[in-house]
Design a protein around this motif. Structure first.
Motif, PDB file in Angstrom:
ATOM      1  N   ASN A  77       1.088   9.329 -13.975  1.00 56.42           N
ATOM      2  CA  ASN A  77      -0.141   8.900 -14.654  1.00 56.42           C
ATOM      3  C   ASN A  77      -1.186   8.406 -13.649  1.00 56.42           C
ATOM      4  N   VAL A  78      -0.727   7.720 -12.599  1.00 60.68           N
ATOM      5  CA  VAL A  78      -1.635   7.224 -11.572  1.00 60.68           C
ATOM      6  C   VAL A  78      -2.287   8.395 -10.842  1.00 60.68           C
ATOM      7  N   LEU A  79      -1.483   9.389 -10.515  1.00 59.00           N
ATOM      8  CA  LEU A  79      -2.020  10.567  -9.834  1.00 59.00           C
ATOM      9  C   LEU A  79      -3.023  11.292 -10.722  1.00 59.00           C
ATOM     10  N   LYS A  80      -2.695  11.421 -12.003  1.00 56.49           N
ATOM     11  CA  LYS A  80      -3.559  12.155 -12.924  1.00 56.49           C
ATOM     12  C   LYS A  80      -4.896  11.435 -13.091  1.00 56.49           C
ATOM     13  N   MET A  81      -4.872  10.096 -13.240  1.00 51.22           N
ATOM     14  CA  MET A  81      -6.121   9.354 -13.418  1.00 51.22           C
ATOM     15  C   MET A  81      -7.015   9.440 -12.188  1.00 51.22           C
ATOM     16  N   ALA A  82      -6.409   9.622 -11.005  1.00 51.46           N
ATOM     17  CA  ALA A  82      -7.192   9.699  -9.774  1.00 51.46           C
ATOM     18  C   ALA A  82      -7.722  11.098  -9.504  1.00 51.46           C
ATOM     19  N   GLY A  83      -7.254  12.105 -10.274  1.00 46.63           N
ATOM     20  CA  GLY A  83      -7.754  13.460 -10.078  1.00 46.63           C
ATOM     21  C   GLY A  83      -6.774  14.399  -9.417  1.00 46.63           C
ATOM     22  N   TYR A  84      -5.503  14.016  -9.347  1.00 51.62           N
ATOM     23  CA  TYR A  84      -4.473  14.885  -8.759  1.00 51.62           C
ATOM     24  C   TYR A  84      -3.680  15.578  -9.877  1.00 51.62           C
ATOM     25  N   ASP A  85      -3.077  16.677  -9.521  1.00 50.45           N
ATOM     26  CA  ASP A  85      -2.187  17.381 -10.447  1.00 50.45           C
ATOM     27  C   ASP A  85      -0.753  16.984 -10.106  1.00 50.45           C
ATOM     28  N   PRO A  86      -0.101  16.143 -10.922  1.00 53.93           N
ATOM     29  CA  PRO A  86       1.255  15.692 -10.615  1.00 53.93           C
ATOM     30  C   PRO A  86       2.293  16.803 -10.616  1.00 53.93           C
TER      31      PRO A  86
ATOM     32  N   MET B 155       0.452  -6.013   2.374  1.00 50.50           N
ATOM     33  CA  MET B 155       0.187  -4.711   2.979  1.00 50.50           C
ATOM     34  C   MET B 155       0.889  -3.649   2.146  1.00 50.50           C
ATOM     35  N   GLU B 156       0.104  -2.739   1.620  1.00 43.27           N
ATOM     36  CA  GLU B 156       0.668  -1.658   0.809  1.00 43.27           C
ATOM     37  C   GLU B 156       0.480  -0.330   1.527  1.00 43.27           C
ATOM     38  N   GLY B 157       1.469   0.536   1.361  1.00 43.90           N
ATOM     39  CA  GLY B 157       1.394   1.870   1.932  1.00 43.90           C
ATOM     40  C   GLY B 157       1.399   2.920   0.838  1.00 43.90           C
ATOM     41  N   LEU B 158       0.710   4.026   1.092  1.00 43.37           N
ATOM     42  CA  LEU B 158       0.614   5.087   0.092  1.00 43.37           C
ATOM     43  C   LEU B 158       0.600   6.441   0.802  1.00 43.37           C
ATOM     44  N   VAL B 159       1.477   7.327   0.364  1.00 43.55           N
ATOM     45  CA  VAL B 159       1.511   8.701   0.878  1.00 43.55           C
ATOM     46  C   VAL B 159       1.511   9.647  -0.317  1.00 43.55           C
ATOM     47  N   VAL B 160       0.574  10.583  -0.337  1.00 45.28           N
ATOM     48  CA  VAL B 160       0.490  11.575  -1.412  1.00 45.28           C
ATOM     49  C   VAL B 160       0.330  12.954  -0.773  1.00 45.28           C
TER      50      VAL B 160
ATOM     51  N   LEU C 225     -10.795  -2.268 -13.344  1.00 43.69           N
ATOM     52  CA  LEU C 225     -10.413  -0.863 -13.492  1.00 43.69           C
ATOM     53  C   LEU C 225      -9.480  -0.430 -12.372  1.00 43.69           C
ATOM     54  N   TYR C 226      -9.824  -0.778 -11.106  1.00 44.08           N
ATOM     55  CA  TYR C 226      -9.021  -0.336  -9.965  1.00 44.08           C
ATOM     56  C   TYR C 226      -7.841  -1.277  -9.691  1.00 44.08           C
ATOM     57  N   CYS C 227      -8.001  -2.527 -10.065  1.00 37.31           N
ATOM     58  CA  CYS C 227      -6.905  -3.477  -9.819  1.00 37.31           C
ATOM     59  C   CYS C 227      -5.745  -3.254 -10.785  1.00 37.31           C
TER      60      CYS C 227
ATOM     61  N   THR D 286      -5.216  -8.994  -6.994  1.00 42.19           N
ATOM     62  CA  THR D 286      -3.852  -9.520  -7.061  1.00 42.19           C
ATOM     63  C   THR D 286      -2.889  -8.688  -6.225  1.00 42.19           C
ATOM     64  N   HIS D 287      -3.340  -7.552  -5.769  1.00 39.90           N
ATOM     65  CA  HIS D 287      -2.585  -6.703  -4.849  1.00 39.90           C
ATOM     66  C   HIS D 287      -3.582  -5.739  -4.195  1.00 39.90           C
ATOM     67  N   THR D 288      -3.228  -5.202  -3.042  1.00 42.31           N
ATOM     68  CA  THR D 288      -4.140  -4.264  -2.377  1.00 42.31           C
ATOM     69  C   THR D 288      -4.002  -2.857  -2.952  1.00 42.31           C
ATOM     70  N   THR D 289      -3.264  -2.747  -4.064  1.00 40.48           N
ATOM     71  CA  THR D 289      -3.231  -1.487  -4.809  1.00 40.48           C
ATOM     72  C   THR D 289      -4.644  -1.085  -5.220  1.00 40.48           C
ATOM     73  N   ALA D 290      -5.499  -2.098  -5.426  1.00 39.24           N
ATOM     74  CA  ALA D 290      -6.884  -1.809  -5.814  1.00 39.24           C
ATOM     75  C   ALA D 290      -7.576  -0.945  -4.767  1.00 39.24           C
ATOM     76  N   ILE D 291      -7.261  -1.180  -3.490  1.00 38.03           N
ATOM     77  CA  ILE D 291      -7.842  -0.353  -2.425  1.00 38.03           C
ATOM     78  C   ILE D 291      -7.277   1.062  -2.520  1.00 38.03           C
ATOM     79  N   GLN D 292      -5.978   1.170  -2.774  1.00 41.18           N
ATOM     80  CA  GLN D 292      -5.331   2.481  -2.852  1.00 41.18           C
ATOM     81  C   GLN D 292      -5.913   3.331  -3.978  1.00 41.18           C
ATOM     82  N   MET D 293      -6.213   2.683  -5.102  1.00 45.13           N
ATOM     83  CA  MET D 293      -6.742   3.438  -6.231  1.00 45.13           C
ATOM     84  C   MET D 293      -8.114   4.028  -5.900  1.00 45.13           C
TER      85      MET D 293
END
Length: 343
Positions: free
Chosen positions: A291-300, A211-216, A137-139, A168-175
Motif C-alpha cells: 500500500n505504501v508503494l502504491k500510494m507513492a506511485g510504484y507498482d508493487p 535513522m531510517e533506511g529504505l531500499v526499493v 500526510l507524509y508522517c 515522530t519518525h523520519t519515515t516522513a522523509i522517506q515518504m
C-alpha cells in the motif's frame, strides 16, 4: 706619572671583584665621572711646565680609554653570566607532560550518527535529511497509518496545527523521497531528531535521534534486509555478532520484524543485561507494505523493498555501555570527555 700607575692598579683590583652590573656601573661613575680621580688628574695640568703638559694629557687620555675598555669587557662578561643564571633559574623541565588545551569533544550521539552514515554511504546509500515539522500526510497517512488508526496513539505528540506536527519518525522523509523518485529505484538513509509521546526514564525519551533506511527496486527481499543489518551489527558491535528476526507489526511494512543482536555482555549465553535471553533488541524493520508503494506511485507487482529504523541513542548505549539515556542530554562535559578515545 706615579699617580696614573697607582690609579690603574687600584682600578684593576676593584673591577676584578665586581660581581654585578650595578657594581660595575658604580665603579664607572666613581672613576670616570666628573668628580672621579681620572678627571682629577686633568686638573693637575695647570701646575705642570708647558713642555710636560702634552705628554701628561696623552697619558691621562690613554688611562681613561683603557679603563673604559675594561669596563665594556667586564660588562659583556657580567651580562652573559646574568643571562646564564636567569636561564638556569627559569629552566622548564620539558620531560613533564604539557598542559592540554581544555577543548570540547564530539558528542557520543554525533559519533554514532557519523559512524552509521559512513557505514551506509559505503554501501551506496544516499543521506537525506528533512524538516522537523512535517505534514500529517507524509508522517502518517502515506506510511499506511490513516487518521484514527490505533498505531497513532503511541506517536501523536506535538502538533503545530491540525495538519502539521513535529515528526515522530523520519519515515516522513522517506515518504517524500518515494513520491519524488517513483517509479525509479531508491536507496536512502534518513537521520534526524524525532518526537514521541513517551515518559522520560532510563531507556525512553520524548525526543531522540532516529535513522531510517529504505531500499526499493526489483527483487528486494527479506534476505537482502538481513544481510544488510548483519553487516551493520558486525561493523558497529564486532565481527562475532549475530542477529535474529522476530515477527512483529508495523503499518508501513509487511511482513514486519523486530531485530535482535547477540548480547555484547555474555556473548549470547544469557545474563542480566539481556534478561537471560542472550539477545538485545536493536531495531524494527520489514518489507515495504504494498500500500505504501502504491500510494507513492510504484507498482508493487514490479518492485519491492525493505525499510528499517534504528534509534541512535539505543545503538550508542549498547556500543558504549551507557545505562541511562538521560546522560546524553545533561550537558555534563565530564560525560562527553569519556568519549575522546572513540574519536
Amino acid at each position: 706619572m706615579n699617580e696614573i700607575e697607582q690609579l690603574r692598579q687600584e682600578f684593576n683590583e676593584k673591577i676584578s671583584s665586581c660581581q654585578s652590573l650595578s657594581e660595575l656601573n658604580d665603579l664607572r661613575v666613581s672613576y670616570l665621572g666628573k668628580k672621579g680621580p681620572v678627571q682629577g688628574l686633568m686638573k693637575l695640568m695647570k701646575d705642570l711646565p708647558k713642555e710636560e703638559k702634552p705628554v701628561f694629557g696623552q697619558k691621562v687620555n690613554c688611562l681613561k680609554s683603557e679603563l673604559s675598555d675594561l669596563i665594556d669587557a667586564k660588562k659583556v662578561e657580567l651580562e652573559e653570566k646574568e643571562m646564564l643564571s636567569k636561564i638556569e633559574s627559569e629552566k622548564i623541565d620539558i620531560t613533564l607532560p604539557g598542559r592540554k588545551p581544555n577543548i570540547g569533544t564530539i558528542h557520543p550521539l554525533n559519533l554514532m550518527w557519523e559512524e552509521l552514515e559512513d557505514l551506509f554511504i559505503g554501501l551506496g546509500y544516499q543521506v537525506i535529511e528533512g524538516n522537523d515539522i512535517v505534514d500529517d500526510l507524509y508522517c502518517f497517512e502515506r506510511a499506511n497509518i490513516p487518521k484514527d488508526h490505533p498505531a497513532r496513539d503511541m506517536q501523536d505528540s506535538l502538533y503545530i496545527d491540525e495538519n502539521n506536527l513535529l515528526r515522530t519518525h523520519t519515515t516522513a522523509i522517506q515518504m517524500v523521497v518515494l513520491e519524488q523518485s517513483a517509479p525509479n529505484p531508491v536507496k536512502v538513509i534518513c537521520p534526524g531528531k524525532v518526537y514521541r509521546r513517551d515518559d522520560d526514564d532510563a531507556t525512553h525519551s520524548h525526543q531522540f535521534m532516529h535513522m531510517e533506511g529504505l531500499v526499493v527496486g526489483e527483487n528486494i527481499s527479506l534476505s537482502d534486509l538481513k544481510g544488510t543489518l548483519l553487516f551493520m551489527a558486525r561493523k558497529i558491535f564486532g565481527q562475532d555478532k549475530q542477529i535474529r528476526f522476530r515477527p512483529s507489526y508495523f503499518p508501513f511494512t509487511e511482513p514486519s520484524v523486530e531485530v535482535d543482536v547477540s548480547c555484547h555482555v555474555c556473548g549470547g549465553k544469557g545474563c542480566p543485561t539481556c534478561k537471560g535471553t542472550g539477545w538485545i533488541e536493536i531495531l524494527g524493520a520489514g518489507e515495504v507494505n504494498p500500500n505504501v508503494l502504491k500510494m507513492a506511485g510504484y507498482d508493487p507487482e514490479k518492485v519491492s523493498g525493505f525499510a528499517f529504523g534504528v534509534g541512535i541513542e539505543r545503538m550508542a548505549m549498547l556500543k558504549y555501555g551507557i545505562d541511562d539515556i538521560r546522560h546524553f542530554y545533561t550537558n555534563d562535559k565530564r560525560f562527553a570527555d569519556e568519549f575522546k578515545r572513540f574519536e
